[in-house]
Design an enzyme around this catalytic site. Structure first.
Site, PDB file in Angstrom:
ATOM      1  N   GLY A  29       0.819  -1.209   0.000  1.00 55.98           N
ATOM      2  CA  GLY A  29       0.000   0.000   0.000  1.00 55.98           C
ATOM      3  C   GLY A  29       0.845   1.248   0.000  1.00 55.98           C
ATOM      4  N   ASN A  30       0.215   2.380   0.218  1.00 60.80           N
ATOM      5  CA  ASN A  30       0.939   3.650   0.232  1.00 60.80           C
ATOM      6  C   ASN A  30       0.311   4.599   1.241  1.00 60.80           C
ATOM      7  OD1 ASN A  30      -1.095   5.464  -1.179  1.00 60.80           O
ATOM      8  ND2 ASN A  30      -0.888   3.808  -2.662  1.00 60.80           N
ATOM      9  N   ARG A  31       0.897   5.773   1.390  1.00 62.72           N
ATOM     10  CA  ARG A  31       0.542   6.684   2.476  1.00 62.72           C
ATOM     11  C   ARG A  31      -0.558   7.682   2.141  1.00 62.72           C
ATOM     12  NH1 ARG A  31       4.150   6.134   6.502  1.00 62.72           N
ATOM     13  NH2 ARG A  31       6.225   5.370   5.963  1.00 62.72           N
TER      14      ARG A  31
END
Ligand code: C5P
Length: 224
Positions: A29-31
């Site tokens: 995933g990412n932020r």
């Protein structure tokens, strides 16, 4: 002062960050928090648009008046965005879409095996939704992308604007908590036709309104 300059228009906004599953419990995933995309959806509703918000893994309340379509992965986001884009006047891709996903999905949780080292994770490329829309399946549609860059922000932004075929590209400098999860943002909006617009640090709503101003200026008049 802005009025309802998006009345009679359908706009699609993507928000959040995709999750690319490895197994039933793990993902890459990412932020991305979704704050900027939700601000775009809220401001578009306020300006009179019909808004479809394609939301990936965002923990924010639904913007009143928008139709929210929830997705998890890049492939799900692609289906939802392309379907909604069929009759959209503008599409704003504010979501952080994973460029790659695990090559294989394991139906059962991946286990550690005593004595064995970590297994490599093989990745394959995801479809680039913005580039698909930038290839102009819907003539006249205004296509907007976002780019988070850590260095050579303007040069990378210009290259990305051209490569993806977008009308506008909102370029943020990221790193050191400059954007992700914050209520404020600073950006430069690059245009395929027109001068870049610098947006000083301020609420993500303010940047959203600048984006809609630039979109409105590029919309074809409503016929009939
Ligand atoms: O190439 P990069 O990921 O930096 O591009 C960012 C822009 O492209 C964002 O607008 C993002 O929503 C969009 N994008 C996309 N599909 C991908 C990757 C990025 O639509 N697979």
């Amino acid at each position: 002062p802005l009025g309802r300059d998006l009345a009679g228009r359908h706009v699609v906004v993507s928000a959040g960050g995709t999750r690319e599953a490895l197994d039933p419990v793990r993902f890459l995933g990412n932020r991305s928090s979704g704050i900027q995309g939700y601000a775009l959806a809220r401001t578009a509703v306020a300006r009179g648009a019909r808004v479809t918000l394609v939301s990936a893994n965002v923990g924010l309340p639904d913007p009143a008046g928008a139709t929210v379509v929830r997705v998890e992965s890049a492939e799900q986001m692609r289906s939802a965005v392309l379907e909604a884009a069929g009759n959209a006047d503008a599409v704003v891709m504010a979501a952080a879409v994973a460029d790659f996903r695990p090559a294989e999905y394991r139906d059962a949780k991946i286990k550690k095996v005593a004595g064995a080292g970590p297994e490599p994770i093989h990745l394959v490329k995801n479809p680039d939704i913005l580039a698909e829309l930038g290839a102009r399946p819907h003539p006249g549609q205004v296509v907007v992308g976002f780019a988070a860059e850590t260095h050579d922000v303007l040069a990378n932004g210009r290259e990305k604007l051209a490569r993806k075929g977008a009308d506008l590209l909102v370029v943020n400098q990221v790193g050191e908590d400059l954007t992700f999860g914050r209520p404020d943002n600073a950006a430069v909006v690059l245009a395929a036709e027109g001068d870049p617009v610098e947006v000083p640090r301020g609420p993500k709503e303010d940047l959203a309104d600048v984006v809609w101003d630039l979109v409105v200026a590029r919309l074809k008049p409503i016929s009939g």
